[in-house]
Enzyme design. Sequence first.
Site, PDB file in Angstrom:
ATOM      1  N   ASP A  48       0.556  -1.345  -0.039  1.00 27.52           N
ATOM      2  CA  ASP A  48       0.078  -0.143   0.194  1.00 27.52           C
ATOM      3  C   ASP A  48       0.749   0.919   0.045  1.00 27.52           C
ATOM      4  O   ASP A  48       0.219   2.485  -0.265  1.00 27.52           O
ATOM      5  CB  ASP A  48      -0.765   0.138   1.037  1.00 27.52           C
ATOM      6  CG  ASP A  48      -0.309   0.345   2.686  1.00 27.52           C
ATOM      7  OD1 ASP A  48       0.862  -0.215   2.674  1.00 27.52           O
ATOM      8  OD2 ASP A  48      -1.117  -0.082   3.352  1.00 27.52           O
ATOM      9  N   ASP A  87      -0.844  -6.275   0.327  1.00 24.20           N
ATOM     10  CA  ASP A  87      -1.180  -5.658   1.292  1.00 24.20           C
ATOM     11  C   ASP A  87      -2.812  -5.289   1.517  1.00 24.20           C
ATOM     12  O   ASP A  87      -2.638  -4.738   0.166  1.00 24.20           O
ATOM     13  CB  ASP A  87      -0.587  -4.212   1.118  1.00 24.20           C
ATOM     14  CG  ASP A  87       0.379  -3.850   2.309  1.00 24.20           C
ATOM     15  OD1 ASP A  87       0.502  -4.591   2.876  1.00 24.20           O
ATOM     16  OD2 ASP A  87       1.311  -3.282   2.075  1.00 24.20           O
ATOM     17  N   LYS A 117      -0.629  -9.521   3.020  1.00 23.24           N
ATOM     18  CA  LYS A 117       0.387  -9.130   4.135  1.00 23.24           C
ATOM     19  C   LYS A 117      -0.683  -8.385   5.047  1.00 23.24           C
ATOM     20  O   LYS A 117      -1.962  -7.158   4.216  1.00 23.24           O
ATOM     21  CB  LYS A 117       1.710  -8.422   3.938  1.00 23.24           C
ATOM     22  CG  LYS A 117       2.250  -7.688   5.278  1.00 23.24           C
ATOM     23  CD  LYS A 117       3.528  -6.981   4.892  1.00 23.24           C
ATOM     24  CE  LYS A 117       3.590  -5.609   3.770  1.00 23.24           C
ATOM     25  NZ  LYS A 117       2.814  -4.986   4.643  1.00 23.24           N
ATOM     26  N   GLU A 119      -1.570  -5.693   8.618  1.00 25.18           N
ATOM     27  CA  GLU A 119      -0.619  -4.857   9.658  1.00 25.18           C
ATOM     28  C   GLU A 119      -0.798  -5.206  11.044  1.00 25.18           C
ATOM     29  O   GLU A 119      -2.277  -5.028  10.841  1.00 25.18           O
ATOM     30  CB  GLU A 119      -0.433  -3.055   9.700  1.00 25.18           C
ATOM     31  CG  GLU A 119       0.187  -3.056   8.130  1.00 25.18           C
ATOM     32  CD  GLU A 119       0.507  -1.757   7.651  1.00 25.18           C
ATOM     33  OE1 GLU A 119       0.444  -1.007   8.871  1.00 25.18           O
ATOM     34  OE2 GLU A 119       0.824  -0.616   7.111  1.00 25.18           O
ATOM     35  N   GLU A 186       9.126  -3.870  10.880  1.00 27.80           N
ATOM     36  CA  GLU A 186       9.541  -2.428  10.664  1.00 27.80           C
ATOM     37  C   GLU A 186       9.712  -1.612  11.066  1.00 27.80           C
ATOM     38  O   GLU A 186       9.149  -0.747  12.257  1.00 27.80           O
ATOM     39  CB  GLU A 186       8.270  -1.896   9.383  1.00 27.80           C
ATOM     40  CG  GLU A 186       8.774  -0.432   8.774  1.00 27.80           C
ATOM     41  CD  GLU A 186       7.897  -0.022   7.273  1.00 27.80           C
ATOM     42  OE1 GLU A 186       6.823  -0.592   7.690  1.00 27.80           O
ATOM     43  OE2 GLU A 186       7.953   0.765   6.950  1.00 27.80           O
TER      44      GLU A 186
END
Length: 267
Positions: A48, A87, A117, A119, A186
Site C-alpha cells: 500500500d 497488502d 499482508k 499490519e 519494520e
Amino acid sequence: MMMDKKITVLDMQKMKDEGRNITMLTAYDYPFARILDSAGVDILLVGDSSGSVVAGHENTLPVTMDEVIYHTRAVARGRKKALLVSDMPFMSYQVSIPDARFNAGRFLKEGRAEAVKIEGGSQMKDTIKALVDIDIPVMGHIGLTPQSIHRMGGYRIQGRKEGQAEALMADALAVQEAGAFAVVLEGIPSTVAERITRELRIPTIGIGAGPHCSGQVLVIHDLLGLSGRKLKFIRQYVDIEKVISEAVGRYLEDVRSGDFPSEEESF
Ligand code: KIV
C-alpha cells in the site's frame, strides 16, 4: 541462489531453515513485475506504499481495495516465479473478520495474489487466524506499521522505549501462533529484530530492522531513486529520476529543434 521453479509460501520456511536470505521488493505494475521477477526476486509485494510512491498521497491511509486489486492484477501478469503478496489497505481488515475474509479473498480471486499482508501484532491474531483457517496465507507486519501513523505520532522507530521490545516480541509470537507464514519487521532496532528472528520459527523480513532478519524488503522506488526519499535504511542503487529527466530533456530538445522524427522514423 535463484530458484527455477515457482516460489510458494512453503519455500519461505525452507529458506529460513536453510539459512538463505529471502529477497522481497514492492511492485505495482506489469513492467516492474516482469523486470524484478526475471531478476530473481523471491517475493513481489503489492504494497500500500503505492499510495505514497505512485499516487502521491502523504501516507498510505487513503489507499483503497480497488486500487490494490488493480495493481495486483497488473503485477500478476508480469511475474512468473515470485511469490505474489498483496497488502490489505487501511480499513479493509480492521472492522470485522467477515470483512477481512471477504477482502482478502478478493486479492486471491480477482488479483491472483497468493498471500496477503496485514499490519498489527497481538490485536490482529484472531483476524490472521480467520484468514489462515480459510486457506489464505498471511504475512504479518509489526513494529513501525505505517497505517498506525496517527497513533505513533509520525513514522517513528518502535521498540526503543522501556517495555516496547517485550511488546514487539509478544506481537511477533502472536502473529506466528495465529498461523502467519512470515512477518515483516519494520523500523525497529536491529538488536530487537535479531532477538525476534532467533525466537521465531517463521521467517522475519526486515525493513529498517538491521541485518539479522531472515530476509529484507525495500520499496522499489526507493532503491531506484524514484521516490525522492533519502532515509537511513534505504540503499539507493541508481538515480533513475536523473536518467528519466535527461532522456526527456533530450526528447524535448529534439522535438523543439525539429530533429525528431527523422526520415527513418517516419512512414
Ligand atoms: O507497503 C509497503 O510497501 C510495505 C513494505 C515496505 C513492507 O508494507
